[in-house]
Design a protein around this motif. Structure first.
Motif, short mmCIF file in Angstrom:
data_model
loop_
_atom_site.label_atom_id
_atom_site.label_comp_id
_atom_site.label_asym_id
_atom_site.label_seq_id
_atom_site.Cartn_x
_atom_site.Cartn_y
_atom_site.Cartn_z
N HIS A 120 4.44 9.61 -1.72
CA HIS A 120 4.58 8.13 -1.03
C HIS A 120 5.17 7.72 -0.11
O HIS A 120 5.74 7.12 -0.37
N LEU A 121 4.74 7.11 1.42
CA LEU A 121 4.79 6.29 1.63
C LEU A 121 4.65 4.63 1.78
O LEU A 121 3.14 4.22 0.83
N CYS A 122 5.55 3.31 1.67
CA CYS A 122 5.19 2.38 1.31
C CYS A 122 5.12 1.51 2.05
O CYS A 122 6.09 1.90 3.23
N PHE A 123 4.27 1.03 2.12
CA PHE A 123 3.81 -0.38 3.36
C PHE A 123 3.58 -1.83 3.07
O PHE A 123 3.30 -1.66 1.59
N PHE B 159 0.07 -3.07 8.92
CA PHE B 159 0.85 -2.87 7.55
C PHE B 159 3.22 -2.80 8.67
O PHE B 159 2.85 -1.74 9.20
N ARG B 160 3.73 -2.82 7.44
CA ARG B 160 4.92 -2.68 8.00
C ARG B 160 5.15 -1.62 7.16
O ARG B 160 5.60 -1.50 6.06
N HIS B 161 6.07 -0.23 7.11
CA HIS B 161 6.83 0.81 6.98
C HIS B 161 8.06 0.10 6.46
O HIS B 161 8.72 -0.06 6.89
N GLU B 162 7.70 0.68 4.82
CA GLU B 162 9.42 -0.29 4.27
C GLU B 162 10.20 1.08 3.39
O GLU B 162 10.89 0.90 3.12
N ALA C 228 0.76 -1.90 0.08
CA ALA C 228 -0.04 0.20 0.19
C ALA C 228 1.15 1.02 -0.03
O ALA C 228 1.92 1.50 0.61
N THR C 229 0.75 2.24 -0.59
CA THR C 229 0.99 3.81 -1.15
C THR C 229 -0.26 4.25 -0.37
O THR C 229 -0.78 5.08 -0.87
N VAL C 230 1.05 5.49 0.27
CA VAL C 230 0.46 6.55 1.34
C VAL C 230 0.82 7.84 1.13
O VAL C 230 2.30 8.10 1.48
N ARG C 231 0.20 8.73 0.89
CA ARG C 231 0.56 10.41 0.78
C ARG C 231 1.17 10.20 2.51
O ARG C 231 0.60 10.15 3.70
N PRO C 232 2.02 10.88 3.11
CA PRO C 232 2.43 11.13 4.31
C PRO C 232 1.06 11.85 4.65
O PRO C 232 1.33 12.27 6.27
N GLU C 233 0.94 13.21 4.46
CA GLU C 233 -0.49 13.86 5.32
C GLU C 233 -1.74 12.71 4.95
O GLU C 233 -2.80 13.50 5.72
N ASN C 234 -1.88 11.89 4.53
CA ASN C 234 -2.78 11.12 5.14
C ASN C 234 -3.38 9.99 6.02
O ASN C 234 -3.37 8.86 6.50
N VAL C 235 -3.64 11.40 6.51
CA VAL C 235 -3.47 10.53 8.74
C VAL C 235 -5.17 9.59 8.16
O VAL C 235 -4.42 8.57 9.64
#
Length: 224
Positions: free
Chosen positions: A192-195, A173-176, A155-162
């Protein structure tokens, strides 16, 4: 977990599929394939929830209202159905008490040797914060690691998407890492952050069972 090759070339196992329900504060959450007749409800939710959704979605031509009119849904649905038939995706509708309330997309399904996919999701603003998205993603993950036979889901998520980060945290989910300028979202190239999760990360009994154990959801036969 079974990693069987699909019986029909180009199809993956586990589709089409409906999942069992999971009771949340908003109602009974379940997953089913998206339908052509979802057009009117899908359009109404998406247009009403523009402020809730647009900042997290890929940039596309045309206005939000144009892109989410009921007339646009048949073409989208045909693309989703085609991807599912090729074994490349599992396009689920989220329902709450049998009413359409969002989508969970399992996309870019790759079979052996990776056995991987990504998960994306959106939810009706009227039921956010009540466990719906968390339950829906848990149902999808369990299905992917069981019937579909996958090994890894990203899953990829913008850092602002709390809100989305909270969902992934609840599910373990593990932050990678961080992908710089990864997607063109809301008019610009966004980090984007990757999990990720692999099947080895799933608690005993699956993600749904873990939510129930932690009191974040209840089986559909549970009576308060």
């Amino acid at each position: 977990m079974s990693h069987a090759v699909p019986e029909r070339l180009g199809r993956h196992p586990g589709w089409p599929a409906r999942t069992g329900g999971l009771r949340t504060a908003a109602g009974v959450v379940a997953l089913r394939p998206v339908r052509l007749r979802d057009a009117t409800t899908w359009s109404a939710i998406r247009i009403r929830d523009e402020q809730h959704l647009a900042r997290w979605e890929p940039t596309a031509p045309g206005s939000w209202a144009q892109r989410h009119s009921a007339a646009e849904w048949p073409a989208r649905w045909m693309l989703l159905r085609s991807a599912a038939r090729r074994g490349a995706a599992l396009p689920f509708a989220i329902t709450v008490d049998d009413r359409l309330a969002g989508q969970v997309m399992i996309g870019n399904v790759v079979r052996e040797p990776l056995l991987s996919a990504y998960v994306g999701y959106w939810c009706d603003a009227t039921v956010t914060g009540r466990g719906v998205t968390t339950a829906a993603v848990a149902l999808a993950v369990d299905h992917c690691f069981d019937a579909v036979g996958l090994h890894r889901i990203e899953a990829t998520v913008r850092p602002e998407n709390v809100g989305s980060l909270r969902v992934l945290a609840k599910l373990g989910f593990r932050h990678e890492g961080l992908f710089r300028r990864y997607l063109d979202v809301d008019g610009d190239w966004r980090d984007h952050l990757c999990f990720a999760l692999t099947v080895e990360d799933v608690p005993a009994g699956g993600m749904v069972a873990a939510l129930v154990r932690h009191g974040l959801a209840h089986p559909v036969d549970h009576e308060a």
